[in-house]
Design a protein around this motif. Structure first.
Motif, short mmCIF file in Angstrom:
data_model
loop_
_atom_site.label_atom_id
_atom_site.label_comp_id
_atom_site.label_asym_id
_atom_site.label_seq_id
_atom_site.Cartn_x
_atom_site.Cartn_y
_atom_site.Cartn_z
N LEU A 84 -43.26 75.76 -13.33
CA LEU A 84 -44.36 76.51 -13.90
C LEU A 84 -44.94 75.75 -15.08
CD1 LEU A 84 -42.88 80.14 -13.95
CD2 LEU A 84 -43.99 78.91 -12.08
N SER A 85 -46.25 75.86 -15.23
CA SER A 85 -46.93 75.24 -16.36
C SER A 85 -47.77 76.28 -17.08
CB SER A 85 -47.84 74.10 -15.89
OG SER A 85 -47.11 73.10 -15.23
N CYS A 86 -47.93 76.08 -18.36
CA CYS A 86 -48.75 77.00 -19.17
C CYS A 86 -49.48 76.17 -20.22
CB CYS A 86 -47.88 78.05 -19.82
SG CYS A 86 -48.72 79.10 -21.02
N ALA A 87 -50.79 76.20 -20.15
CA ALA A 87 -51.59 75.43 -21.08
C ALA A 87 -52.32 76.37 -22.04
CB ALA A 87 -52.60 74.58 -20.32
N ALA A 88 -52.20 76.07 -23.33
CA ALA A 88 -52.87 76.86 -24.36
C ALA A 88 -54.17 76.19 -24.75
CB ALA A 88 -51.97 77.02 -25.56
N SER A 89 -55.18 77.00 -24.97
CA SER A 89 -56.47 76.45 -25.36
C SER A 89 -57.20 77.44 -26.26
CB SER A 89 -57.31 76.15 -24.12
OG SER A 89 -57.56 77.35 -23.41
N GLY A 90 -58.41 77.10 -26.58
CA GLY A 90 -59.23 78.01 -27.38
C GLY A 90 -58.82 77.99 -28.84
N LEU A 93 -55.96 78.68 -30.25
CA LEU A 93 -54.54 78.52 -30.55
C LEU A 93 -54.30 77.11 -31.07
CD1 LEU A 93 -53.05 80.29 -27.40
CD2 LEU A 93 -53.51 81.24 -29.66
N PHE A 94 -54.20 77.00 -32.39
CA PHE A 94 -54.12 75.69 -33.00
C PHE A 94 -52.74 75.35 -33.57
CE2 PHE A 94 -58.42 74.86 -32.45
CZ PHE A 94 -59.20 75.92 -32.86
N ASN A 95 -51.98 76.39 -33.89
CA ASN A 95 -50.70 76.15 -34.55
C ASN A 95 -49.65 77.08 -33.95
OD1 ASN A 95 -48.65 75.43 -36.24
ND2 ASN A 95 -49.78 75.74 -38.12
N ILE A 96 -49.13 76.65 -32.82
CA ILE A 96 -48.17 77.47 -32.07
C ILE A 96 -46.76 77.14 -32.51
CG2 ILE A 96 -47.25 77.99 -29.80
CD1 ILE A 96 -50.00 77.36 -28.65
N SER A 122 -41.38 74.89 -31.94
CA SER A 122 -42.12 73.66 -32.21
C SER A 122 -41.17 72.51 -32.53
CB SER A 122 -43.09 73.88 -33.37
OG SER A 122 -42.39 74.33 -34.52
N GLY A 123 -39.98 72.82 -32.99
CA GLY A 123 -38.99 71.79 -33.28
C GLY A 123 -38.13 71.41 -32.11
N GLY A 124 -38.34 72.08 -30.98
CA GLY A 124 -37.62 71.72 -29.78
C GLY A 124 -36.37 72.55 -29.51
N THR A 125 -36.09 73.52 -30.33
CA THR A 125 -34.94 74.39 -30.10
C THR A 125 -35.22 75.31 -28.92
OG1 THR A 125 -34.32 74.34 -32.43
CG2 THR A 125 -33.41 76.12 -31.09
N THR A 126 -34.28 75.38 -28.00
CA THR A 126 -34.48 76.17 -26.79
C THR A 126 -33.51 77.35 -26.74
OG1 THR A 126 -32.97 74.76 -25.54
CG2 THR A 126 -35.33 74.21 -25.45
N THR A 127 -33.92 78.36 -26.00
CA THR A 127 -33.07 79.51 -25.76
C THR A 127 -33.29 79.95 -24.32
OG1 THR A 127 -32.43 81.71 -26.54
CG2 THR A 127 -34.76 81.20 -26.55
N ARG A 163 -41.72 71.19 -23.49
CA ARG A 163 -43.00 71.41 -24.16
C ARG A 163 -43.66 70.08 -24.49
NH1 ARG A 163 -43.39 75.23 -29.58
NH2 ARG A 163 -45.58 74.85 -30.09
N ASP A 164 -44.96 70.04 -24.27
CA ASP A 164 -45.78 68.92 -24.71
C ASP A 164 -46.65 69.46 -25.84
OD1 ASP A 164 -47.68 66.94 -25.13
OD2 ASP A 164 -47.84 66.43 -23.02
N SER A 165 -46.18 69.28 -27.06
CA SER A 165 -46.88 69.87 -28.20
C SER A 165 -48.27 69.29 -28.40
CB SER A 165 -46.05 69.69 -29.47
OG SER A 165 -44.83 70.39 -29.39
N ALA A 166 -48.43 68.03 -28.08
CA ALA A 166 -49.74 67.40 -28.25
C ALA A 166 -50.79 68.05 -27.36
CB ALA A 166 -49.65 65.91 -27.95
#
Length: 114
Positions: free
Chosen positions: A18-24, A26-29, A51-56, A69-72
């Motif tokens: 699954l993929s999820c792309a943020a736009s619009g 949303l600048f600082n997730i 944002s630091g890569g910690t997963t749950t 996550r691809d933060s860029a």
């Protein structure tokens, strides 16, 4: 806004991504998450990543699902392996943005046949 893709029908034991792309706006997730929901039940957290890569992960998916996550690109992925019929659900992407708060995607259906 969040746009999900990648759901579909798969046999038990198979995989989906699954993929999820943020736009619009949303600048600082801070956090991006995947939730699953089956009819008649509450939406439940499947996996999340900061944002630091910690997963749950939910206990039911540990060792089978991987969130990344691809933060860029403000994009989050959920690699789902060794799928089981009980994984069948509508999967929703969610992002917690510093300004906008929690935002939800429209959901994508994952169906696992036995």
């Amino acid at each position: 806004q969040l746009v999900e893709s990648g759901g579909g029908l798969v046999q038990a034991g198979g995989s989906l991504r699954l993929s999820c792309a943020a736009s619009g706006s949303l600048f600082n997730i801070n956090v991006m998450e995947w939730y699953g929901q089956v009819p008649g039940k509450q939406r439940e957290l499947v996996a999340g990543i900061t944002s630091g890569g910690t997963t749950t992960y939910a206990d039911s998916v540990k060792g089978r699902f991987t969130i990344s996550r691809d933060s860029a690109k403000n994009t989050v992925f959920l690699q789902m392996n060794s799928l089981k019929p009980e994984d069948t659900a509508v999967y929703y992407c969610s992002a917690i943005d510093v300004v906008s708060g929690r935002v939800w995607g429209q959901g994508t259906l994952v169906t696992v046949s036995s």
